[in-house]
Design a protein around this motif. Structure first.
Motif, PDB file in Angstrom:
ATOM      1  N   ALA A 198       0.832  -1.211   0.000  1.00  0.00           N
ATOM      2  CA  ALA A 198       0.000   0.000   0.000  1.00  0.00           C
ATOM      3  C   ALA A 198       0.865   1.259   0.000  1.00  0.00           C
ATOM      4  O   ALA A 198       0.516   2.261  -0.638  1.00  0.00           O
ATOM      5  N   ALA A 199       1.989   1.226   0.721  1.00  0.00           N
ATOM      6  CA  ALA A 199       2.889   2.380   0.733  1.00  0.00           C
ATOM      7  C   ALA A 199       3.464   2.628  -0.659  1.00  0.00           C
ATOM      8  O   ALA A 199       3.512   3.764  -1.145  1.00  0.00           O
ATOM      9  N   ALA A 200       3.889   1.533  -1.323  1.00  0.00           N
ATOM     10  CA  ALA A 200       4.401   1.672  -2.690  1.00  0.00           C
ATOM     11  C   ALA A 200       3.296   2.158  -3.624  1.00  0.00           C
ATOM     12  O   ALA A 200       3.521   3.022  -4.487  1.00  0.00           O
ATOM     13  N   GLY A 201       2.087   1.619  -3.445  1.00  0.00           N
ATOM     14  CA  GLY A 201       0.968   2.047  -4.279  1.00  0.00           C
ATOM     15  C   GLY A 201       0.618   3.506  -4.053  1.00  0.00           C
ATOM     16  O   GLY A 201       0.282   4.228  -5.009  1.00  0.00           O
ATOM     17  N   GLY A 202       0.677   3.969  -2.807  1.00  0.00           N
ATOM     18  CA  GLY A 202       0.402   5.372  -2.516  1.00  0.00           C
ATOM     19  C   GLY A 202       1.401   6.294  -3.192  1.00  0.00           C
ATOM     20  O   GLY A 202       1.039   7.346  -3.730  1.00  0.00           O
ATOM     21  N   PHE A 203       2.670   5.892  -3.173  1.00  0.00           N
ATOM     22  CA  PHE A 203       3.718   6.674  -3.825  1.00  0.00           C
ATOM     23  C   PHE A 203       3.419   6.798  -5.317  1.00  0.00           C
ATOM     24  O   PHE A 203       3.443   7.896  -5.897  1.00  0.00           O
ATOM     25  N   VAL A 204       3.117   5.662  -5.952  1.00  0.00           N
ATOM     26  CA  VAL A 204       2.865   5.649  -7.393  1.00  0.00           C
ATOM     27  C   VAL A 204       1.592   6.426  -7.731  1.00  0.00           C
ATOM     28  O   VAL A 204       1.549   7.170  -8.727  1.00  0.00           O
ATOM     29  N   LEU A 205       0.554   6.290  -6.912  1.00  0.00           N
ATOM     30  CA  LEU A 205      -0.712   6.958  -7.194  1.00  0.00           C
ATOM     31  C   LEU A 205      -0.568   8.473  -7.149  1.00  0.00           C
ATOM     32  O   LEU A 205      -1.120   9.179  -8.011  1.00  0.00           O
ATOM     33  N   VAL A 206       0.167   8.988  -6.174  1.00  0.00           N
ATOM     34  CA  VAL A 206       0.364  10.440  -6.092  1.00  0.00           C
ATOM     35  C   VAL A 206       1.129  10.941  -7.320  1.00  0.00           C
ATOM     36  O   VAL A 206       0.779  11.978  -7.905  1.00  0.00           O
ATOM     37  N   ALA A 207       2.164  10.203  -7.716  1.00  0.00           N
ATOM     38  CA  ALA A 207       2.927  10.607  -8.892  1.00  0.00           C
ATOM     39  C   ALA A 207       2.057  10.568 -10.150  1.00  0.00           C
ATOM     40  O   ALA A 207       2.086  11.483 -10.978  1.00  0.00           O
ATOM     41  N   ALA A 208       1.261   9.504 -10.293  1.00  0.00           N
ATOM     42  CA  ALA A 208       0.389   9.388 -11.464  1.00  0.00           C
ATOM     43  C   ALA A 208      -0.661  10.492 -11.486  1.00  0.00           C
ATOM     44  O   ALA A 208      -0.978  11.048 -12.552  1.00  0.00           O
ATOM     45  N   ALA A 209      -1.206  10.824 -10.320  1.00  0.00           N
ATOM     46  CA  ALA A 209      -2.215  11.879 -10.250  1.00  0.00           C
ATOM     47  C   ALA A 209      -1.631  13.229 -10.659  1.00  0.00           C
ATOM     48  O   ALA A 209      -2.300  14.035 -11.307  1.00  0.00           O
ATOM     49  N   SER A 210      -0.378  13.469 -10.288  1.00  0.00           N
ATOM     50  CA  SER A 210       0.259  14.727 -10.662  1.00  0.00           C
ATOM     51  C   SER A 210       0.430  14.835 -12.172  1.00  0.00           C
ATOM     52  O   SER A 210       0.243  15.893 -12.764  1.00  0.00           O
ATOM     53  N   PHE A 211       0.785  13.712 -12.815  1.00  0.00           N
ATOM     54  CA  PHE A 211       0.883  13.694 -14.270  1.00  0.00           C
ATOM     55  C   PHE A 211      -0.495  13.873 -14.915  1.00  0.00           C
ATOM     56  O   PHE A 211      -0.656  14.610 -15.893  1.00  0.00           O
ATOM     57  N   GLY A 212      -1.491  13.168 -14.377  1.00  0.00           N
ATOM     58  CA  GLY A 212      -2.783  13.117 -15.032  1.00  0.00           C
ATOM     59  C   GLY A 212      -3.702  14.281 -14.746  1.00  0.00           C
ATOM     60  O   GLY A 212      -4.585  14.586 -15.552  1.00  0.00           O
ATOM     61  N   TYR A 213      -3.505  14.969 -13.606  1.00  0.00           N
ATOM     62  CA  TYR A 213      -4.439  16.028 -13.203  1.00  0.00           C
ATOM     63  C   TYR A 213      -4.620  17.112 -14.268  1.00  0.00           C
ATOM     64  O   TYR A 213      -5.760  17.500 -14.571  1.00  0.00           O
ATOM     65  N   PRO A 214      -3.526  17.624 -14.876  1.00  0.00           N
ATOM     66  CA  PRO A 214      -3.721  18.708 -15.856  1.00  0.00           C
ATOM     67  C   PRO A 214      -4.551  18.312 -17.058  1.00  0.00           C
ATOM     68  O   PRO A 214      -5.245  19.152 -17.634  1.00  0.00           O
ATOM     69  N   VAL A 215      -4.472  17.046 -17.465  1.00  0.00           N
ATOM     70  CA  VAL A 215      -5.156  16.647 -18.692  1.00  0.00           C
ATOM     71  C   VAL A 215      -6.456  15.895 -18.430  1.00  0.00           C
ATOM     72  O   VAL A 215      -7.291  15.770 -19.339  1.00  0.00           O
ATOM     73  N   LEU A 216      -6.666  15.399 -17.203  1.00  0.00           N
ATOM     74  CA  LEU A 216      -7.861  14.628 -16.913  1.00  0.00           C
ATOM     75  C   LEU A 216      -8.868  15.374 -16.043  1.00  0.00           C
ATOM     76  O   LEU A 216     -10.082  15.252 -16.258  1.00  0.00           O
ATOM     77  N   VAL A 217      -8.388  16.133 -15.060  1.00  0.00           N
ATOM     78  CA  VAL A 217      -9.286  16.754 -14.090  1.00  0.00           C
ATOM     79  C   VAL A 217      -9.533  18.231 -14.387  1.00  0.00           C
ATOM     80  O   VAL A 217     -10.688  18.692 -14.365  1.00  0.00           O
ATOM     81  N   GLU A 218      -8.471  18.995 -14.670  1.00  0.00           N
ATOM     82  CA  GLU A 218      -8.653  20.424 -14.912  1.00  0.00           C
ATOM     83  C   GLU A 218      -9.698  20.713 -15.992  1.00  0.00           C
ATOM     84  O   GLU A 218     -10.517  21.631 -15.833  1.00  0.00           O
ATOM     85  N   PRO A 219      -9.727  19.966 -17.108  1.00  0.00           N
ATOM     86  CA  PRO A 219     -10.739  20.256 -18.135  1.00  0.00           C
ATOM     87  C   PRO A 219     -12.174  20.007 -17.688  1.00  0.00           C
ATOM     88  O   PRO A 219     -13.108  20.464 -18.364  1.00  0.00           O
TER      89      PRO A 219
END
Length: 450
Positions: A198-219
């Motif tokens: 879960a700790a490794a998954g949390g690390f990866v999820l935060v990084a992925a969200a940072s990449f994806g937020y501008p193109v998936l959520v902001e619009p």
């Protein structure tokens, strides 16, 4: 008053359970200490604690803001504080009541019991908790929005505002469901040491969200278009090249459909990095001030502040997961929450309470770091433009237009201020001019009518 479980039912539940693997709480505790220590070292070493060595000017709103502006700012923030504090208290009260008493377990049990498969039970629990916590804060959000309307900072009709609330709830639900399903898969597969995955998954999820937020959520909330060709766009891109900052595009956000506030920001990194300016900024501010605001954003990009924040956040998420493991596997807390084990969907309320408390504790630390990083970006803008006169005028304009709190109290400053105050930024601008041997901008109230 806290509800209590009686000794009889608790013993009966324990008697029905078969002994399961003992959670590796010692390993999780060691990992939590190590990760928290590593996080502290990273923060201490990488945070620009002194963005302008030698600064000594005192922040004084009276130098640059008229008495009428100071009074209006104070009145606005005094009106905004009650719903902010009341909403914070209500949110904490609801999640703690649900997570630390059997009330949450009974509620989730009544919803999830008819669902046969555990993934559906988790989805049901996520929906119930997300809706309840959003409803708990809704009256105070409406109150805050009323204040923003009254002071002219919000232009959004109520229908659009409620649509945004539903959209935000949908995004929250997607995140919750993904996280809960991932955690419970690990709980079932690795009951003793699921904290590691879960700790490794949390690390990866935060990084992925940072990449994806501008193109998936902001619009989902704003429309964006490239700044039209013209002198301003040409100058901004030329300034980025001169600064050695690769920027994919300069975008304009249709912020005016919601607000009159002025803002710009940098989001994403790599191929998703872009500078975004509000359309309210283009319609009201002089070109030189817009260039200085963008120079501030280039400072973030040049220092890879988004990437740095992502890595620090990911490390914090990994450390937080280890702490959450200790909470969610505590027999005492599980009994208090009315749940049988971390695999029980009813334990989701306890998990939410722990996450909420951790985020609330981390908030002031995040704001402290953010204020230093924002100050460094200001200094970068001054280094790039060498125009402290325009910088001071720009900071005054932004603070006055946005009705920023010019003299926040210590608690407000810690809880809400992710940026230095306008007077603090102006004082740093004058210090920069003094330290670089250029004319120090004079106080602006001398040349401004009340």
């Amino acid at each position: 008053m806290r509800a209590r479980r009686t000794a009889g039912p608790a013993v009966a539940v324990e008697a029905r359970q078969e002994p399961g693997p003992v959670p590796d709480r010692r390993g999780a505790a060691v990992a939590a200490v190590v990760l928290c220590a590593l996080l502290a070292v990273v923060i201490l070493v990488t945070t620009p604690w002194h963005p302008l060595p030698g600064a000594r000017a005192t922040a004084d709103p009276g130098l640059d803001f008229t008495p009428a502006q100071i009074a209006r700012s104070g009145a606005f923030n005094d009106a905004l504080d009650p719903p902010a504090y009341a909403g914070l208290a209500a949110g904490l009260l609801v999640v703690l009541l649900l997570g630390l008493t059997p009330l949450g377990a009974r509620l989730l049990g009544s919803v999830t019991r008819p669902l046969r498969r555990w993934p559906l039970r988790l989805v049901g629990a996520a929906v119930v908790l997300a809706v309840l916590t959003r409803l708990a804060g809704l009256p105070f959000d409406v109150w805050s929005q009323t204040v923003l309307h009254r002071y002219g900072l919000s232009t959004e009709p109520w229908g659009g505002w409620f649509t945004d609330q539903l959209t935000s709830l949908g995004v929250t639900l997607v995140i919750w469901i993904v996280v809960l399903l991932g955690v419970h898969l690990l709980v079932r597969r690795f009951p003793r040491r699921w904290w590691a995955g879960a700790a490794a998954g949390g690390f990866v999820l935060v990084a992925a969200a940072s990449f994806g937020y501008p193109v998936l959520v902001e619009p989902l909330f704003n429309s964006f278009h490239s700044m039209p060709a013209g002198p301003l766009r040409t100058d901004l891109l030329a300034m980025a090249r001169r600064d050695g900052v690769p920027v994919g595009d300069v975008l304009v956000a249709d912020a005016s459909k919601r607000t009159t506030e002025l803002n710009a920001y940098v989001s994403g990194f790599g191929s998703t990095r872009r500078i975004v300016v509000y359309d309210t900024l283009l319609s009201s501010e002089p070109r030189t001030e817009i260039e200085l605001i963008v120079a501030h954003e280039l400072g973030h990009a040049k220092r890879d502040d988004v990437l740095h924040g992502t890595l620090v956040g990911a490390l914090g998420a990994a450390a937080g997961v280890c702490v959450l493991f200790l909470v969610i596997t505590s027999p005492r807390l599980l009994r208090r929450a009315g749940a049988e084990s971390p695999a029980d969907p009813r334990s989701v309320a306890l998990l939410l309470a722990a996450v909420t408390v951790l985020l609330q504790v981390a908030g002031p630390v995040e704001n402290l770091i953010s204020r230093r990083i924002e100050a460094r970006a200001d200094m970068h803008a001054l280094d790039l433009t060498r125009d402290p006169e325009t910088y001071v005028r720009m900071q005054r304009s932004l603070s006055a237009r946005n009705l920023d709190d010019l003299s926040p109290g210590a608690l407000e400053y810690a809880l809400w201020n992710s940026h230095p105050t306008g007077p603090q930024r102006i004082a740093m601008g004058r210090d920069w001019a003094r330290l670089h041997g250029v004319p120090v901008p004079a106080p602006l109230v001398k040349s401004t009518s009340p």
